[in-house]
Scaffold this motif. Structure first.
Motif, PDB file in Angstrom:
ATOM      1  N   LYS A  36     -94.580   6.818 -68.175  1.00 31.13           N
ATOM      2  CA  LYS A  36     -94.106   7.209 -69.513  1.00 31.13           C
ATOM      3  C   LYS A  36     -93.671   8.672 -69.550  1.00 31.13           C
ATOM      4  O   LYS A  36     -92.786   9.036 -70.318  1.00 31.13           O
ATOM      5  N   ALA A  37     -94.284   9.496 -68.722  1.00 29.56           N
ATOM      6  CA  ALA A  37     -93.948  10.926 -68.690  1.00 29.56           C
ATOM      7  C   ALA A  37     -92.761  11.231 -67.778  1.00 29.56           C
ATOM      8  O   ALA A  37     -92.410  12.392 -67.583  1.00 29.56           O
ATOM      9  N   GLY A  38     -92.157  10.209 -67.200  1.00 31.84           N
ATOM     10  CA  GLY A  38     -90.993  10.418 -66.338  1.00 31.84           C
ATOM     11  C   GLY A  38     -91.325  10.574 -64.870  1.00 31.84           C
ATOM     12  O   GLY A  38     -90.498  11.049 -64.085  1.00 31.84           O
ATOM     13  N   GLY A  39     -92.517  10.161 -64.478  1.00 33.90           N
ATOM     14  CA  GLY A  39     -92.953  10.325 -63.093  1.00 33.90           C
ATOM     15  C   GLY A  39     -92.146   9.555 -62.072  1.00 33.90           C
ATOM     16  O   GLY A  39     -91.936  10.030 -60.953  1.00 33.90           O
ATOM     17  N   ILE A  40     -91.683   8.376 -62.454  1.00 38.41           N
ATOM     18  CA  ILE A  40     -90.881   7.577 -61.511  1.00 38.41           C
ATOM     19  C   ILE A  40     -89.595   8.317 -61.176  1.00 38.41           C
ATOM     20  O   ILE A  40     -89.250   8.510 -60.004  1.00 38.41           O
ATOM     21  N   LYS A  80     -83.948  -0.369 -61.336  1.00 31.97           N
ATOM     22  CA  LYS A  80     -82.795   0.139 -62.100  1.00 31.97           C
ATOM     23  C   LYS A  80     -82.380   1.536 -61.665  1.00 31.97           C
ATOM     24  O   LYS A  80     -81.213   1.896 -61.743  1.00 31.97           O
ATOM     25  N   ALA A  81     -83.333   2.315 -61.209  1.00 32.75           N
ATOM     26  CA  ALA A  81     -83.040   3.697 -60.794  1.00 32.75           C
ATOM     27  C   ALA A  81     -82.585   3.794 -59.339  1.00 32.75           C
ATOM     28  O   ALA A  81     -82.363   4.885 -58.836  1.00 32.75           O
ATOM     29  N   GLY A  82     -82.452   2.660 -58.651  1.00 33.97           N
ATOM     30  CA  GLY A  82     -82.007   2.680 -57.259  1.00 33.97           C
ATOM     31  C   GLY A  82     -83.111   2.988 -56.271  1.00 33.97           C
ATOM     32  O   GLY A  82     -82.852   3.399 -55.140  1.00 33.97           O
ATOM     33  N   GLY A  83     -84.345   2.779 -56.677  1.00 30.37           N
ATOM     34  CA  GLY A  83     -85.481   3.103 -55.830  1.00 30.37           C
ATOM     35  C   GLY A  83     -85.579   2.305 -54.551  1.00 30.37           C
ATOM     36  O   GLY A  83     -86.014   2.821 -53.525  1.00 30.37           O
ATOM     37  N   VAL A 105     -90.431  -0.944 -47.816  1.00 29.14           N
ATOM     38  CA  VAL A 105     -89.653  -1.343 -48.976  1.00 29.14           C
ATOM     39  C   VAL A 105     -90.502  -2.231 -49.849  1.00 29.14           C
ATOM     40  O   VAL A 105     -91.197  -3.121 -49.367  1.00 29.14           O
ATOM     41  N   ILE A 106     -90.450  -1.989 -51.137  1.00 29.99           N
ATOM     42  CA  ILE A 106     -91.187  -2.788 -52.103  1.00 29.99           C
ATOM     43  C   ILE A 106     -90.440  -4.099 -52.299  1.00 29.99           C
ATOM     44  O   ILE A 106     -89.242  -4.097 -52.509  1.00 29.99           O
ATOM     45  N   SER A 107     -91.151  -5.195 -52.216  1.00 30.77           N
ATOM     46  CA  SER A 107     -90.484  -6.481 -52.448  1.00 30.77           C
ATOM     47  C   SER A 107     -91.125  -7.219 -53.576  1.00 30.77           C
ATOM     48  O   SER A 107     -92.115  -6.865 -54.093  1.00 30.77           O
TER      49      SER A 107
END
Length: 107
Positions: A36-40, A80-83, A105-107
């Motif tokens: 929520k604080a923008g950490g991602i 969505k952010a291209g992570g 890689v996260i799947s």
């Protein structure tokens, strides 16, 4: 997060910040608060800014993996952010690979 946002060019601040964030995110309540604080976005920005810094990539990758653990909202935000592409790039980084990091890689 504020220090990371204000000092994006400083590798040490980014590495330390990513390391702190993945440790804090081990707690589910912290995961939500950090997101929520923008950490991602902050972790993704750090990883984009310093692609050749293996330890930062490793800590950033850990943070992102923990953010998505049992949290579909965070997973969607990272997608969505291209992570995923960023994690794949970090995984294939030769410098990072030489240090035997744990980026996956996260799947």
């Amino acid at each position: 997060l504020d220090a990371m946002k204000q000092h994006l060019e400083h590798t040490g601040v980014q590495q330390y910040g990513c390391g702190v964030l993945w440790r804090l995110a081990l707690d589910d309540t912290n995961q939500v608060a950090i997101a929520k604080a923008g950490g991602i976005r902050t972790v993704l920005d750090a990883m984009k800014q310093h692609p050749e810094h293996a330890r930062l990539q490793d800590d950033g990758g850990r943070a992102l993996r923990i953010f998505v653990a049992n949290n579909p909202v965070n997973r969607d935000a990272i997608v969505k952010a291209g992570g995923f592409q960023l994690l794949e790039k970090a995984k294939n980084n030769t410098n990072a690979a030489q240090e035997g990091n744990s980026i996956c890689v996260i799947s």
